[in-house]
Write a protein that holds these residues in place. Structure first.
Motif, PDB file in Angstrom:
ATOM      1  N   GLY A 170      11.243  34.514  26.844  1.00  0.00           N
ATOM      2  CA  GLY A 170      10.843  35.839  26.375  1.00  0.00           C
ATOM      3  C   GLY A 170       9.550  36.345  26.994  1.00  0.00           C
ATOM      4  N   THR A 171       8.723  35.425  27.534  1.00  0.00           N
ATOM      5  CA  THR A 171       7.411  35.812  28.066  1.00  0.00           C
ATOM      6  C   THR A 171       7.334  35.647  29.582  1.00  0.00           C
ATOM      7  N   LEU A 172       7.786  34.483  30.069  1.00  0.00           N
ATOM      8  CA  LEU A 172       7.662  34.160  31.498  1.00  0.00           C
ATOM      9  C   LEU A 172       8.654  34.960  32.345  1.00  0.00           C
ATOM     10  N   VAL A 173       9.906  35.050  31.870  1.00  0.00           N
ATOM     11  CA  VAL A 173      10.949  35.721  32.663  1.00  0.00           C
ATOM     12  C   VAL A 173      10.615  37.192  32.960  1.00  0.00           C
ATOM     13  N   PRO A 174      10.192  37.984  31.945  1.00  0.00           N
ATOM     14  CA  PRO A 174       9.832  39.378  32.271  1.00  0.00           C
ATOM     15  C   PRO A 174       8.709  39.481  33.319  1.00  0.00           C
ATOM     16  N   LEU A 175       7.740  38.549  33.267  1.00  0.00           N
ATOM     17  CA  LEU A 175       6.652  38.546  34.262  1.00  0.00           C
ATOM     18  C   LEU A 175       7.197  38.223  35.659  1.00  0.00           C
ATOM     19  N   LEU A 176       8.051  37.204  35.730  1.00  0.00           N
ATOM     20  CA  LEU A 176       8.636  36.808  37.016  1.00  0.00           C
ATOM     21  C   LEU A 176       9.526  37.908  37.584  1.00  0.00           C
ATOM     22  N   LEU A 177      10.221  38.629  36.684  1.00  0.00           N
ATOM     23  CA  LEU A 177      11.151  39.674  37.135  1.00  0.00           C
ATOM     24  C   LEU A 177      10.448  40.795  37.901  1.00  0.00           C
ATOM     25  N   ARG A 178       9.142  40.950  37.676  1.00  0.00           N
ATOM     26  CA  ARG A 178       8.397  41.963  38.445  1.00  0.00           C
ATOM     27  C   ARG A 178       8.375  41.607  39.925  1.00  0.00           C
ATOM     28  N   GLN A 179       8.468  40.319  40.241  1.00  0.00           N
ATOM     29  CA  GLN A 179       8.497  39.872  41.642  1.00  0.00           C
ATOM     30  C   GLN A 179       9.902  40.051  42.242  1.00  0.00           C
ATOM     31  N   GLY A 180      10.909  40.065  41.360  1.00  0.00           N
ATOM     32  CA  GLY A 180      12.295  40.194  41.824  1.00  0.00           C
ATOM     33  C   GLY A 180      13.174  39.141  41.180  1.00  0.00           C
ATOM     34  N   LEU A 181      14.480  39.365  41.236  1.00  0.00           N
ATOM     35  CA  LEU A 181      15.436  38.488  40.554  1.00  0.00           C
ATOM     36  C   LEU A 181      15.501  37.106  41.216  1.00  0.00           C
ATOM     37  N   GLN A 182      15.557  37.108  42.558  1.00  0.00           N
ATOM     38  CA  GLN A 182      15.621  35.838  43.283  1.00  0.00           C
ATOM     39  C   GLN A 182      14.364  34.993  43.017  1.00  0.00           C
ATOM     40  N   GLU A 183      13.211  35.662  43.046  1.00  0.00           N
ATOM     41  CA  GLU A 183      11.933  34.980  42.810  1.00  0.00           C
ATOM     42  C   GLU A 183      11.851  34.413  41.390  1.00  0.00           C
ATOM     43  N   THR A 184      12.514  35.093  40.446  1.00  0.00           N
ATOM     44  CA  THR A 184      12.524  34.602  39.060  1.00  0.00           C
ATOM     45  C   THR A 184      13.231  33.251  38.977  1.00  0.00           C
ATOM     46  N   TRP A 185      14.387  33.155  39.636  1.00  0.00           N
ATOM     47  CA  TRP A 185      15.110  31.876  39.670  1.00  0.00           C
ATOM     48  C   TRP A 185      14.272  30.787  40.351  1.00  0.00           C
ATOM     49  N   TYR A 186      13.596  31.158  41.454  1.00  0.00           N
ATOM     50  CA  TYR A 186      12.710  30.186  42.117  1.00  0.00           C
ATOM     51  C   TYR A 186      11.647  29.685  41.146  1.00  0.00           C
ATOM     52  N   GLY A 187      11.026  30.645  40.424  1.00  0.00           N
ATOM     53  CA  GLY A 187       9.948  30.305  39.485  1.00  0.00           C
ATOM     54  C   GLY A 187      10.414  29.319  38.415  1.00  0.00           C
ATOM     55  N   ILE A 188      11.605  29.601  37.844  1.00  0.00           N
ATOM     56  CA  ILE A 188      12.153  28.707  36.807  1.00  0.00           C
ATOM     57  C   ILE A 188      12.456  27.333  37.419  1.00  0.00           C
ATOM     58  N   GLY A 189      12.987  27.352  38.641  1.00  0.00           N
ATOM     59  CA  GLY A 189      13.308  26.099  39.344  1.00  0.00           C
ATOM     60  C   GLY A 189      12.071  25.259  39.611  1.00  0.00           C
ATOM     61  N   ILE A 190      11.007  25.904  40.092  1.00  0.00           N
ATOM     62  CA  ILE A 190       9.760  25.175  40.396  1.00  0.00           C
ATOM     63  C   ILE A 190       9.172  24.573  39.119  1.00  0.00           C
ATOM     64  N   LEU A 191       9.180  25.350  38.038  1.00  0.00           N
ATOM     65  CA  LEU A 191       8.677  24.842  36.754  1.00  0.00           C
ATOM     66  C   LEU A 191       9.496  23.623  36.306  1.00  0.00           C
ATOM     67  N   SER A 192      10.810  23.695  36.492  1.00  0.00           N
ATOM     68  CA  SER A 192      11.686  22.570  36.120  1.00  0.00           C
ATOM     69  C   SER A 192      11.358  21.322  36.945  1.00  0.00           C
ATOM     70  N   VAL A 193      11.127  21.513  38.245  1.00  0.00           N
ATOM     71  CA  VAL A 193      10.792  20.383  39.129  1.00  0.00           C
ATOM     72  C   VAL A 193       9.477  19.737  38.682  1.00  0.00           C
ATOM     73  N   LEU A 194       8.474  20.570  38.368  1.00  0.00           N
ATOM     74  CA  LEU A 194       7.165  20.044  37.948  1.00  0.00           C
ATOM     75  C   LEU A 194       7.291  19.225  36.653  1.00  0.00           C
TER      76      LEU A 194
END
Length: 413
Positions: A170-194
């Protein structure tokens, strides 16, 4: 004291493990469990919900396709719950958990490219599968090393990851979406890897011979009336949570005409409830016992779930969102602890019962999501009916628990 020492005699490995895990390492293991539920359930599943409007707006998929992709995740979750014990027995639970966290992370990166509907469907299914396996194995790998008086709160910590995922969605996804849809998936993926890397070494050491033990014990499924009733109650609870889980955002945005911003604020409240829920219910259960705590949970949920059908005043909606959010993961440590009460001193049978309960939950949840979506379509968008069906399901769970409790008391007297 004497009971635990005889128990330790029978299980020298678990005694050593207990000794090794007293104090700090128990919380280290619980933190690993939290990371796993955050990656496999929180991010791999709940981050998809606020992405739905963006997927449609970017013309990646049609509105109908997006719903089927959400359902692919629920189907994967069911499959994961069914195969989890076998996977854990063959590869070892800790190795399986690490592999599933890697798979969930991979799914996020794979979803950043809309190659085709089939491609996306497969990866959403695998994301669900990883969550199902994690749900079954994480707690049953950690809780045998946990002192009895801490089982509720440690279970709560493990499943607080689900709530953190809801809140992040509810908080992170809307922020990431400002960068774009593809970048949002990258962001979630990187967080998962960490998170996967952070938890890698924190899992409890696997007991020597645990694999053969697990394999030897894939069969025993407790069959008592109380356990079978608990599977049904847990399934009904899953169904009861579907109206909030699936329709809350849509109800506020379109049903009440308040728009997506107001809707996402309620989703954040739902997420805050989901973080606190398992910690509060776990703590309550450690104090009052898992049986009584479960009944209170059913009663409180019945009120919270029916509220939007009765009143759409902001105060009622806030209470409903927070409480339904709290019990989405909060019911998990209660059910798990209740299994440990009903099947004492046999971690193989506890694991089998927990896998069965998780399968029942997944089945009712997937069925509920399809059934209520169909019902919603047929009634021309009657939201109130959905909340009433949810409240009826949780009331039925409470009734089953009370009846079985009375039968048990009568049998004992």
């Amino acid at each position: 004291m004497s009971m635990s020492s005889t128990h330790a005699h029978r299980h020298p490995h678990s005694a050593a493990a207990n000794h090794h895990h007293e104090g700090g390492p128990v919380w280290l293991s619980a933190a690993a469990g939290l990371c796993a539920s955050l990656v496999g359930l929180g991010l791999a599943r709940f981050a998809y919900t606020p992405l739905i409007p963006a997927l449609i707006a970017a013309k990646w998929f049609s509105p109908a396709d997006v719903v089927y992709l959400g359902a692919a995740n629920l189907a994967g979750y069911l499959a994961g719950a069914i195969i989890a014990r076998e996977v854990g027995a063959r590869a070892g639970p800790v190795r399986s958990l690490r592999a599933m966290m890697v798979l969930a992370s991979l799914c996020c990166f794979a979803c950043s490219v809309p190659i085709s509907f089939a491609w996306f469907f497969v990866w959403r299914f695998l994301a669900g599968l990883s969550g199902g396996v994690i749900m079954v194995l994480a707690a049953s790998t950690i809780l045998p090393h946990t002192p009895p008086n801490k089982k509720g709160v440690v279970g709560g910590v493990i499943f607080a990851g689900v709530g953190l995922g809801v809140a992040a969605s509810g908080t992170l996804v809307p922020l990431l979406l400002r960068q774009g849809l593809q970048e949002t998936w990258y962001g979630i993926g990187i967080l998962s890897v960490l998170l996967t890397l952070a938890s890698w070494k924190a899992w409890p050491a696997e007991v020597r011979g645990a694999k053969t033990l697990a394999h030897h014990h894939v069969a025993p499924r407790p069959r008592s009336l109380a356990i079978r009733a608990l599977y049904a109650e847990y399934g009904l609870n899953a169904l009861a949570l579907v109206p909030h889980m699936v329709f809350l955002v849509d109800f506020v945005a379109r049903g009440l005409g308040q728009g997506i911003l107001a809707a996402s604020q309620y989703w954040v409240l739902y997420g805050i409830g989901a973080i606190a829920g398992p910690l509060v219910t776990g703590h309550l259960a450690d104090r009052a016992g898992f049986g009584p705590a479960l009944r209170v949970a059913f009663l409180v949920q019945a009120v919270a779930i029916v509220l939007p059908a009765v009143s759409v005043a902001p105060s009622a909606m806030i209470v409903s969102s927070v409480i339904a959010g709290a019990f989405t993961p909060g019911i998990v440590p209660l059910t798990l602890g209740r299994i440990h009460e009903l099947v004492p001193h046999n971690s193989a049978a506890q694991g089998a019962a927990w896998a069965q309960a998780t399968t029942s939950f997944a089945l009712f949840q997937a069925g509920g999501a399809y059934g209520l979506s169909y019902c919603f379509e047929q009634t021309g968008g009657n939201y109130a009916l959905l909340f009433m069906i949810g409240a009826a399901a949780i009331t039925a769970a409470l009734a089953v628990d009370l009846v079985v409790g009375l039968l048990g008391d009568r049998a004992r007297s």
